[in-house]
Design an enzyme around this catalytic site. Structure first.
Site, PDB file in Angstrom:
ATOM      1  N   ARG A 151       0.843  -1.206   0.000  1.00 46.81           N
ATOM      2  CA  ARG A 151       0.000   0.000   0.000  1.00 46.81           C
ATOM      3  C   ARG A 151       0.874   1.249   0.000  1.00 46.81           C
ATOM      4  O   ARG A 151       0.457   2.314  -0.446  1.00 46.81           O
ATOM      5  CB  ARG A 151      -0.963   0.002   1.199  1.00 46.81           C
ATOM      6  CG  ARG A 151      -1.834   1.269   1.268  1.00 46.81           C
ATOM      7  CD  ARG A 151      -3.121   1.069   2.074  1.00 46.81           C
ATOM      8  NE  ARG A 151      -2.922   0.410   3.348  1.00 46.81           N
ATOM      9  CZ  ARG A 151      -2.383   0.982   4.425  1.00 46.81           C
ATOM     10  NH1 ARG A 151      -1.982   2.235   4.365  1.00 46.81           N
ATOM     11  NH2 ARG A 151      -2.255   0.297   5.544  1.00 46.81           N
TER      12      ARG A 151
ATOM     13  N   TYR B 149     -14.605  16.685 -17.081  1.00 46.88           N
ATOM     14  CA  TYR B 149     -14.982  15.275 -17.138  1.00 46.88           C
ATOM     15  C   TYR B 149     -16.166  15.058 -16.187  1.00 46.88           C
ATOM     16  O   TYR B 149     -16.160  15.580 -15.070  1.00 46.88           O
ATOM     17  CB  TYR B 149     -13.780  14.422 -16.727  1.00 46.88           C
ATOM     18  CG  TYR B 149     -14.102  12.958 -16.668  1.00 46.88           C
ATOM     19  CD1 TYR B 149     -14.295  12.225 -17.833  1.00 46.88           C
ATOM     20  CD2 TYR B 149     -14.229  12.300 -15.456  1.00 46.88           C
ATOM     21  CE1 TYR B 149     -14.616  10.880 -17.784  1.00 46.88           C
ATOM     22  CE2 TYR B 149     -14.540  10.958 -15.397  1.00 46.88           C
ATOM     23  CZ  TYR B 149     -14.734  10.255 -16.565  1.00 46.88           C
ATOM     24  OH  TYR B 149     -15.051   8.930 -16.515  1.00 46.88           O
TER      25      TYR B 149
ATOM     26  N   ASP C 165      -5.781  18.535 -15.441  1.00 46.57           N
ATOM     27  CA  ASP C 165      -6.090  17.195 -15.932  1.00 46.57           C
ATOM     28  C   ASP C 165      -5.610  17.144 -17.383  1.00 46.57           C
ATOM     29  O   ASP C 165      -6.156  17.804 -18.260  1.00 46.57           O
ATOM     30  CB  ASP C 165      -7.606  16.941 -15.840  1.00 46.57           C
ATOM     31  CG  ASP C 165      -7.997  15.531 -16.285  1.00 46.57           C
ATOM     32  OD1 ASP C 165      -7.256  14.930 -17.092  1.00 46.57           O
ATOM     33  OD2 ASP C 165      -9.049  15.037 -15.837  1.00 46.57           O
TER      34      ASP C 165
ATOM     35  N   LYS D  24      -6.621   5.972 -20.264  1.00 49.52           N
ATOM     36  CA  LYS D  24      -6.759   6.459 -21.629  1.00 49.52           C
ATOM     37  C   LYS D  24      -5.455   6.242 -22.407  1.00 49.52           C
ATOM     38  O   LYS D  24      -5.072   5.111 -22.609  1.00 49.52           O
ATOM     39  CB  LYS D  24      -7.226   7.915 -21.602  1.00 49.52           C
ATOM     40  CG  LYS D  24      -8.397   8.163 -20.615  1.00 49.52           C
ATOM     41  CD  LYS D  24      -9.682   7.449 -20.989  1.00 49.52           C
ATOM     42  CE  LYS D  24     -10.711   7.414 -19.876  1.00 49.52           C
ATOM     43  NZ  LYS D  24     -11.111   8.713 -19.335  1.00 49.52           N
TER      44      LYS D  24
END
Ligand SMILES: *Cc1c(COP(=O)(O)O)cnc(C)c1O
Length: 415
Positions: free
Chosen positions: A68, A121, A204, A229
């Site tokens: 983690r 988005y 972004d 993407k």
């Protein structure tokens, strides 16, 4: 002799030491939850760095503790992602939304003000407008037709100018390809900053990065990705990333450790494999997109094509384009004559191009933003932003462009 290799030359081996993995040329998948310390003293020292109790010593690498906190598949991937944006540090997440929400949660607190660009988005828009108010965080969105002077006045009129903490920008905007001038918004952020209060600018960069736009070089403090993407590029993995300087990234990585929303080793391995072909894929997608935009622009059934390569010299958007981008990308949106019925007829008639949301993958994808990706946005606002019934979004893939054009041609004939 020293030589600065280009990022694409380093994507196959950078940051990986074969001698630590039986000589394997590729980084294995370290499918392990925890790592064995050589001594108790070593464990103590690793934790001091991981929990920020002391700074790293010169050349000290954070020792492996627990997956983690860190894992070789994530660390090597993060080091490679840093090369494209020339960032100090990178943190990879289990999704783009995890990357975005972690940044919003780390840099905003109750009473603060967030400034953001429209359209965003859909997921980001939802989190900002539905979730942040629960934390008593105020938000101001600005539209493409608002000047920076108008935006500044809006901030001042809100009475919360001294509470502005974060500016969140998406450029080019999805699905309209509208550009936001990052440098101007960095200047705005500076204007609202003071000695003990720095307004952070986050961008972004999913649509154009990490190849054609480098927000950190334009003054942004943080750059964010949906690695689902272009970075992943094969429509087979969900992931996200944040990059920036060491000071800000220590905060992002610390919150990631405690939210536990890091990507797993298998995702890290898949993305390392994707990065090897990132540039060739994106360049092929772009060269296809140029031809397809040109075809659409000249088609009698298409009213308007929105593509960065079609911006004409002299307009304000072209100036932003020239300053900010090294390519025209592979995202094309266009309005068909008519409305939803005509748009749907086109979508339903395609044979090669798949009807699906998402973008940046090797296969071409089309969708109808108004009723799909942007269905949760207020209808009136969508119309104002140019997201209409007739708008179709196309993510151009690596297929032969002649086949993509053939497919569009036969589908447009049926409309
Ligand atoms: C897809 C996307 C996201 C969300 O990323 P996920 O990986 O789906 O969580 C955020 N921003 C943009 C611009 C996107 O296209």
């Amino acid at each position: 002799m020293n030589h600065n290799f280009n990022p694409e030359s380093l994507m196959m081996g950078y940051g990986y030491k074969p001698e630590l993995s039986e000589g394997a040329i590729k980084c294995p998948i370290f499918q392990t939850s925890t790592f064995v310390f050589k001594t108790a003293e070593e464990g103590k020292s690793f934790f001091e760095v991981a929990y920020g109790k002391r700074a790293k010593r010169p050349n000290e690498e954070l020792g492996l503790i627990y997956s983690r906190i860190n894992n070789p598949d994530l660390e090597i991937l993060e080091n490679r992602l840093c090369l494209w944006d020339e960032a100090d540090e990178c943190a990879v997440f289990e999704s783009g939304m995890s990357a975005i929400t972690t940044v919003l949660l780390e840099f905003l607190k109750p009473g603060d003000l967030l400034l953001y660009s429209n359209p965003l988005y859909g997921g980001t828009d939802h989190f900002i407008n539905e979730f942040l108010p629960k934390l008593k965080i105020d938000t101001i969105g600005f539209d493409p037709d608002e000047s920076i002077a108008e935006v500044k006045n809006k901030i001042k009129a809100s009475g919360k100018a001294d509470k502005l903490a974060l500016v969140f920008i998406e450029t080019p905007a999805n699905p309209t390809n509208h550009l936001v001038d990052i440098e101007s918004y960095k200047n705005l952020a500076k204007e609202f900053s003071s000695a003990n209060h720095e307004v952070i600018v986050a961008v972004d960069n999913t649509y154009m990065g990490p190849i054609w736009q480098h927000p950190l070089k334009l003054g942004a403090d943080l750059v964010l990705y949906s690695a689902t993407k272009y970075i992943g590029g094969h429509s087979d993995v969900i992931a996200g990333a944040v990059l920036g300087n060491s000071e800000l990234m220590l905060r992002v990585k610390t919150l990631r450790t405690f939210l536990g929303n890091m990507a797993g080793p298998w995702t890290g391995w898949l993305l390392m494999r994707s990065l090897e072909t990132l540039k060739v894929r994106m360049e092929q997608q772009q060269s296809n997109a140029v031809k397809i935009a040109d075809y659409l622009e000249n088609h009698p059934k298409i009213v308007e094509t929105k593509y960065l390569g079609l911006l004409t010299e002299g307009c304000e958007q072209y100036e932003v384009f020239k300053k900010q981008y090294s390519g025209t990308g592979a995202m094309v949106s266009f309005s068909i004559k008519g409305g939803e019925a005509e748009a749907f007829k086109l979508l339903n008639s395609l044979k090669l191009i798949k009807l699906a949301v998402s973008l940046g993958g090797t296969e071409s994808l089309v969708e109808h933003p108004k009723t799909m990706t942007h269905a949760s946005v207020n209808e009136e606002h969508l119309t104002k932003l140019g997201v209409t019934d007739s708008l179709v979004r196309l993510s151009v893939g690596v297929e032969n462009y002649k086949d993509i054009i053939w497919d569009l041609e036969q589908a447009l004939e049926k409309v």
